[in-house]
Design a protein around this motif. Structure first.
Motif, PDB file in Angstrom:
ATOM      1  N   LEU A 148      46.495  40.782  43.169  1.00 48.80           N
ATOM      2  CA  LEU A 148      44.993  40.935  42.922  1.00 48.80           C
ATOM      3  C   LEU A 148      44.392  40.408  41.438  1.00 48.80           C
ATOM      4  O   LEU A 148      43.537  40.116  41.492  1.00 48.80           O
ATOM      5  CB  LEU A 148      44.530  42.537  43.173  1.00 48.80           C
ATOM      6  N   ILE A 149      45.336  40.698  40.599  1.00 43.65           N
ATOM      7  CA  ILE A 149      45.159  40.208  39.312  1.00 43.65           C
ATOM      8  C   ILE A 149      44.998  38.580  39.413  1.00 43.65           C
ATOM      9  O   ILE A 149      44.288  37.948  38.634  1.00 43.65           O
ATOM     10  CB  ILE A 149      45.932  40.724  38.189  1.00 43.65           C
ATOM     11  N   ALA A 150      45.893  38.158  39.943  1.00 43.44           N
ATOM     12  CA  ALA A 150      46.094  36.470  40.194  1.00 43.44           C
ATOM     13  C   ALA A 150      44.694  36.208  41.031  1.00 43.44           C
ATOM     14  O   ALA A 150      43.911  35.196  40.564  1.00 43.44           O
ATOM     15  CB  ALA A 150      47.148  36.280  41.056  1.00 43.44           C
ATOM     16  N   MET A 151      44.099  36.858  41.860  1.00 44.00           N
ATOM     17  CA  MET A 151      43.018  36.407  42.748  1.00 44.00           C
ATOM     18  C   MET A 151      41.752  36.508  41.908  1.00 44.00           C
ATOM     19  O   MET A 151      40.789  35.639  41.970  1.00 44.00           O
ATOM     20  CB  MET A 151      43.072  37.232  43.878  1.00 44.00           C
ATOM     21  N   VAL A 152      41.678  37.756  41.187  1.00 46.81           N
ATOM     22  CA  VAL A 152      40.402  38.006  40.367  1.00 46.81           C
ATOM     23  C   VAL A 152      40.179  36.881  39.291  1.00 46.81           C
ATOM     24  O   VAL A 152      39.278  36.524  39.090  1.00 46.81           O
ATOM     25  CB  VAL A 152      40.715  39.387  39.734  1.00 46.81           C
ATOM     26  N   VAL A 153      41.336  36.297  38.873  1.00 44.71           N
ATOM     27  CA  VAL A 153      41.687  35.274  37.531  1.00 44.71           C
ATOM     28  C   VAL A 153      41.174  34.043  38.157  1.00 44.71           C
ATOM     29  O   VAL A 153      40.254  33.183  37.957  1.00 44.71           O
ATOM     30  CB  VAL A 153      42.745  35.314  36.599  1.00 44.71           C
ATOM     31  N   ALA A 154      42.002  33.659  39.339  1.00 48.85           N
ATOM     32  CA  ALA A 154      41.931  32.398  39.827  1.00 48.85           C
ATOM     33  C   ALA A 154      40.886  31.753  40.688  1.00 48.85           C
ATOM     34  O   ALA A 154      40.457  30.577  40.683  1.00 48.85           O
ATOM     35  CB  ALA A 154      43.403  32.047  40.792  1.00 48.85           C
ATOM     36  N   VAL A 155      40.380  32.654  41.447  1.00 50.87           N
ATOM     37  CA  VAL A 155      39.315  32.166  42.301  1.00 50.87           C
ATOM     38  C   VAL A 155      38.012  31.816  41.614  1.00 50.87           C
ATOM     39  O   VAL A 155      37.367  30.591  41.781  1.00 50.87           O
ATOM     40  CB  VAL A 155      38.850  33.543  43.401  1.00 50.87           C
ATOM     41  N   PRO A 156      37.418  32.336  40.461  1.00 51.15           N
ATOM     42  CA  PRO A 156      36.251  32.022  40.049  1.00 51.15           C
ATOM     43  C   PRO A 156      36.521  30.691  39.093  1.00 51.15           C
ATOM     44  O   PRO A 156      35.640  29.855  39.121  1.00 51.15           O
ATOM     45  CB  PRO A 156      35.812  33.156  38.979  1.00 51.15           C
ATOM     46  N   ILE A 157      37.703  30.613  38.448  1.00 54.97           N
ATOM     47  CA  ILE A 157      38.159  29.475  37.853  1.00 54.97           C
ATOM     48  C   ILE A 157      38.169  28.281  38.756  1.00 54.97           C
ATOM     49  O   ILE A 157      37.676  27.308  38.318  1.00 54.97           O
ATOM     50  CB  ILE A 157      39.339  29.643  36.855  1.00 54.97           C
ATOM     51  N   ALA A 158      38.892  28.462  39.964  1.00 55.36           N
ATOM     52  CA  ALA A 158      39.054  27.405  40.780  1.00 55.36           C
ATOM     53  C   ALA A 158      37.641  26.824  41.372  1.00 55.36           C
ATOM     54  O   ALA A 158      37.480  25.644  41.457  1.00 55.36           O
ATOM     55  CB  ALA A 158      39.878  27.802  41.961  1.00 55.36           C
TER      56      ALA A 158
END
Length: 397
Positions: A148-158
């Motif tokens: 979940l930490i990875a998703m919260v950080v990666a999705v907006p940046i991507a």
């Protein structure tokens, strides 16, 4: 009956019948053309013009390809071959997935039957001995939180990177930036693990302390008693970098396929570029971005080597700490780190049972992604608001 010019027709001799319409048409158009024998005459003409051994106009030479109506039989054969290969490939994939699931289930059931602990809610992991007691609660928690930490950080940046490459970057800069982002997917996991533990973890540690000072009252962000560099928070950030190229690449392709009429229509109404993206590009690419995020989540859930290197293993006799600034073990890292312990069927069954849970979780995530995409895709409204037959008849009337 009088003629069209008003004159009376000559008297018909007695005993004769009135001519039929078919006879009048035949007399007007003349004799019907003769088709009998034309095919034989054409074949004799072709044989004379093109002796045996030479190519004819309807038989192309090698390398020219088949043209005209004789493509039919060859096309049908190609369709049948391609359809058979497609069905075989699809069936093979389904068979492999089913075989993996059956294999895991068959080896996990004996170990689960001998387990004396609660497999789903226990945090103890002691699969050996005469009284095996093991559960996956801690493994499930670490796997889920780090992902979940990875998703919260990666999705907006991507999404931001994909929009920049597609609509904001100059053409001479967009391609190099896209290539650099795509190259992140080619970096091996072990490199990410070493980089995350040696270089990235010391950089992240001050940020962890700052968050704990502000939000430490909440157990999730509490300062860990044995805090070190190998925390769940650091592992989640490294996972975000690892799944970033997957989400970016798919989102970029989806955003670039937004119909020109949608974009130009929004701009023609006086929208700015951001308003055009918000009203036309993002709604059109919503389903594609969701699919990309789910693929990234699947990658994060199953990452093994990087998590094995970064995460510090907690003390088995210490109290369990739910903070993201403590260590932990995921399903994959636990199985990988305990490979030397697979010496008895009972221990092997316990680890395979944990792998079965990871398999089921990944399957559920992908199924959820399929459902979300089906409901939010471009054709969802057409399927949902399909008119009823009665409405069609009423509209037609």
């Amino acid at each position: 009956m009088s003629s069209p010019d008003g004159t009376e027709p000559p008297d018909r001799p007695e005993g004769t019948q009135e001519p039929r319409i078919e006879d009048l048409v035949h007399e007007t158009s003349g004799p019907a053309p003769r088709f009998e024998g034309l095919a034989e005459e054409h074949a004799e003409h072709e044989a004379a013009e093109h002796p045996a051994g030479t190519a004819t106009a309807t038989e192309p030479t090698a390398g020219e390809g088949r043209k005209g109506l004789d493509l039919g039989p060859v096309g049908h054969l190609g369709d049948r071959l391609f359809a058979g290969m497609a069905r075989g490939s699809g069936g093979l994939v389904v068979a492999i997935v089913a075989f993996v699931g059956i294999f895991l289930l068959a080896l996990a059931i004996p170990a689960l039957a001998d387990n004396e602990g609660n497999f789903l809610f226990s945090r103890t992991w002691l699969p050996g001995g005469d009284h095996p007691n093991f559960g996956i609660a801690a493994l499930f928690y670490t796997t889920l939180v780090s992902s979940l930490i990875a998703m919260v950080v990666a999705v907006p940046i991507a999404i931001g990177v994909a929009l920049y490459i597609t609509y904001y970057a100059p053409p001479r800069l967009a391609r190099p930036v896209a290539s650099v982002v795509d190259l992140l997917a080619a970096v091996p996991s072990i490199i990410y693990g070493l980089w995350g533990l040696i270089f990235f973890a010391p950089v992240v540690q001050p940020v962890s302390h700052a968050i704990s000072d502000v939000l430490g009252w909440f157990p999730l962000f509490k300062e860990a008693a044995n805090a070190d560099r190998g925390t769940v928070f650091t592992a989640g950030l490294v996972l975000a970098i690892m799944i970033l190229p997957v989400i970016t690449a798919i989102s970029r392709e989806i955003f670039a396929q937004t119909p020109v009429t949608h974009r130009e229509g929004a701009l023609a109404l006086g929208s700015t570029k951001w308003e055009m993206i918000r009203m036309a590009v993002l709604p059109y690419g919503r389903s594609g971005v969701t699919s990309a995020a789910m693929l990234g989540l699947g990658r994060a859930l199953g990452e093994t080597v990087a998590m094995l290197i970064i995460l510090s293993q907690p003390n088995p006799i210490a109290k369990w700490d739910p903070s993201i600034f403590a260590g932990g073990e995921t399903f994959a890292s636990k199985i990988a780190s305990s490979a030397a312990e697979l010496d008895t069927p009972a221990k092997t069954g316990a680890f395979i049972a944990a792998g079965l849970v990871l398999f089921v979780v990944t399957f559920i995530v992908n199924s959820a992604a399929r459902i979300i995409v089906a409901r939010s895709g471009p054709g969802a409204n057409r399927r949902t608001h399909r008119p009823k037959p009665a409405a069609k008849e009423g509209a037609a009337a």
